[in-house]
Design an enzyme around this catalytic site. Structure first.
Site, PDB file in Angstrom:
ATOM      1  N   ARG A   1       0.874  -1.169   0.000  1.00  0.00           N
ATOM      2  CA  ARG A   1       0.000   0.000   0.000  1.00  0.00           C
ATOM      3  C   ARG A   1       0.909   1.216   0.000  1.00  0.00           C
ATOM      4  O   ARG A   1       1.447   1.607   1.029  1.00  0.00           O
ATOM      5  CB  ARG A   1      -0.887  -0.024   1.255  1.00  0.00           C
ATOM      6  CG  ARG A   1      -2.031   0.985   1.243  1.00  0.00           C
ATOM      7  CD  ARG A   1      -2.669   1.074   2.617  1.00  0.00           C
ATOM      8  NE  ARG A   1      -1.825   1.842   3.546  1.00  0.00           N
ATOM      9  CZ  ARG A   1      -1.964   1.823   4.865  1.00  0.00           C
ATOM     10  NH1 ARG A   1      -2.891   1.071   5.431  1.00  0.00           N
ATOM     11  NH2 ARG A   1      -1.168   2.557   5.641  1.00  0.00           N
TER      12      ARG A   1
ATOM     13  N   HIS B   1      -3.497   4.855   4.538  1.00  0.00           N
ATOM     14  CA  HIS B   1      -4.748   4.103   4.426  1.00  0.00           C
ATOM     15  C   HIS B   1      -5.782   4.876   3.632  1.00  0.00           C
ATOM     16  O   HIS B   1      -6.488   4.314   2.793  1.00  0.00           O
ATOM     17  CB  HIS B   1      -5.294   3.797   5.823  1.00  0.00           C
ATOM     18  CG  HIS B   1      -6.660   3.184   5.812  1.00  0.00           C
ATOM     19  ND1 HIS B   1      -6.889   1.883   5.425  1.00  0.00           N
ATOM     20  CD2 HIS B   1      -7.881   3.714   6.117  1.00  0.00           C
ATOM     21  CE1 HIS B   1      -8.186   1.629   5.495  1.00  0.00           C
ATOM     22  NE2 HIS B   1      -8.806   2.718   5.914  1.00  0.00           N
TER      23      HIS B   1
ATOM     24  N   TYR C   1       3.152   5.352  11.899  1.00  0.00           N
ATOM     25  CA  TYR C   1       3.261   3.934  12.265  1.00  0.00           C
ATOM     26  C   TYR C   1       4.129   3.116  11.311  1.00  0.00           C
ATOM     27  O   TYR C   1       4.295   1.917  11.497  1.00  0.00           O
ATOM     28  CB  TYR C   1       1.869   3.293  12.389  1.00  0.00           C
ATOM     29  CG  TYR C   1       0.985   3.451  11.158  1.00  0.00           C
ATOM     30  CD1 TYR C   1       1.050   2.561  10.103  1.00  0.00           C
ATOM     31  CD2 TYR C   1       0.069   4.499  11.084  1.00  0.00           C
ATOM     32  CE1 TYR C   1       0.235   2.702   8.983  1.00  0.00           C
ATOM     33  CE2 TYR C   1      -0.746   4.658   9.973  1.00  0.00           C
ATOM     34  CZ  TYR C   1      -0.662   3.752   8.928  1.00  0.00           C
ATOM     35  OH  TYR C   1      -1.472   3.899   7.829  1.00  0.00           O
TER      36      TYR C   1
END
Length: 335
Positions: free
Chosen positions: A248, A252, A261
């Site tokens: 990815r 998100h 993170y």
């Protein structure tokens, strides 16, 4: 002369280039939506970047004239081959009245288009899985020669909807393909904190179906396993679970900050593993792509992206008087 990998799979040179162009279209549309979001023109982006190979490879392995797909919110690379246009995507992103998904009522990424057998999804993740199983059951009961194809992230494979759907499909040997696009993060939660087993595909044996994990950065590898699963389902041999290992590239969503993170080293390494660049190199090595052909493809893609953006930006928004249409039962809907 030895056959190329795509020829061995029954993919023509023209189809191989079409796979590349579709991957590129998904990427360029996605990049444009990020720019529009940062300019304050569209509200939300949930990105496909890094997952195009898995999505497009799978879509090309299906029968796009009759199979049903139940995509999850990143699946630009699935819905484009099934008939959604760049203009459709942009109309949805801007929330315009002509948005074919919902008439501007749902967030971007909630794909649905009846004429192309794209079954609408919802924001609660994994609800599309039991829907896919239900359609597969109807297909079996009516003796129709088609399969359903449903996608989800590895985080979704921990939801009850996945387990109930997979169990029911396995018991009744339904013609459904479950494809997990494992980008290794459920928002901010890494896969090792989600799964007690090593792979999502390990769960397949519990439901009486084959499970396989493949390189989701390679559209040909994904094409092969999805084609095998579709052929198996059409023979009446039941469902399959495919796990594609992907990246990815973006956060998100446009509301997320993945730097909180994910380490800088991880993000930088990931950018060197771009499925579009890998497939471009494959096509170049096999004499299908050179600078001139690549420029022609890029120019064609960008022309469509630009035209779609301009059309959607200038299209009308829904009439506020229709906001309650299809929400409450009524004898008439607002015009």
């Amino acid at each position: 002369m030895a056959k190329t990998r795509h020829a061995e799979l029954g993919i023509s040179d023209e189809q191989a280039l079409e796979i590349y162009e579709t991957m590129l279209m998904a990427r360029r549309l996605d990049e444009r939506m990020w720019l529009l979001n940062r300019a304050g023109k569209i509200p939300f982006v949930v990105s496909c970047q890094g997952q195009e190979a898995a999505q497009v490879g799978a879509a090309f392995a299906l029968d796009r004239r009759r199979d049903y797909i139940l995509p999850y919110y990143r699946d630009l690379g699935v819905v484009l081959p099934f008939g959604m246009t760049p203009t459709d995507i942009m109309l949805s992103s801007f929330g315009k009245a002509e948005d074919p998904n919902s008439g501007g009522r749902q967030m971007p990424g909630h794909f649905g288009q009846k004429k192309n057998r794209i079954v609408t999804g919802s924001s609660p993740v994994t609800t599309q899985v039991p829907h896919a199983v239900g359609i597969a059951l109807a297909t079996q009961m009516e003796n129709k020669d088609l399969v359903t194809f449903v996608t989800f992230g590895e985080g979704s494979s921990n939801q009850g909807d996945f387990h109930e759907g997979a169990n029911f499909a396995g018991v009744h040997k339904l013609p459904v393909i479950f494809m997990c696009e494992n980008n290794q993060y459920a928002i901010s939660v890494p896969a090792h904190k989600q799964l007690a087993c090593e792979r999502v595909s390990d769960r397949a044996q519990s439901y009486g179906m084959p499970g396989v994990t493949v390189d989701g950065l390679d559209p040909l590898e994904v094409y092969q396993v999805v084609k095998e699963a579709a052929d198996r389902a059409r023979r009446g041999e039941g469902p399959s679970l495919i796990e594609t290992m992907t990246h990815r590239f973006t956060a998100h969503s446009s509301d997320d900050d993945q730097s909180r993170y994910r380490s800088t080293d991880e993000l930088e390494k990931m950018q060197t593993e771009d499925p579009i660049m890998f497939f471009k190199q494959y096509l170049t090595d096999n004499g299908l792509l050179d600078e001139a052909v690549d420029k022609e493809i890029n120019d064609r893609v960008m022309k469509q992206v630009n035209e779609a953006t301009e059309y959607a930006e200038n299209a009308p928004y829904p009439d506020p008087n229709t906001i309650l249409n299809f929400v409450y039962a009524a004898e008439t809907q607002g015009e």
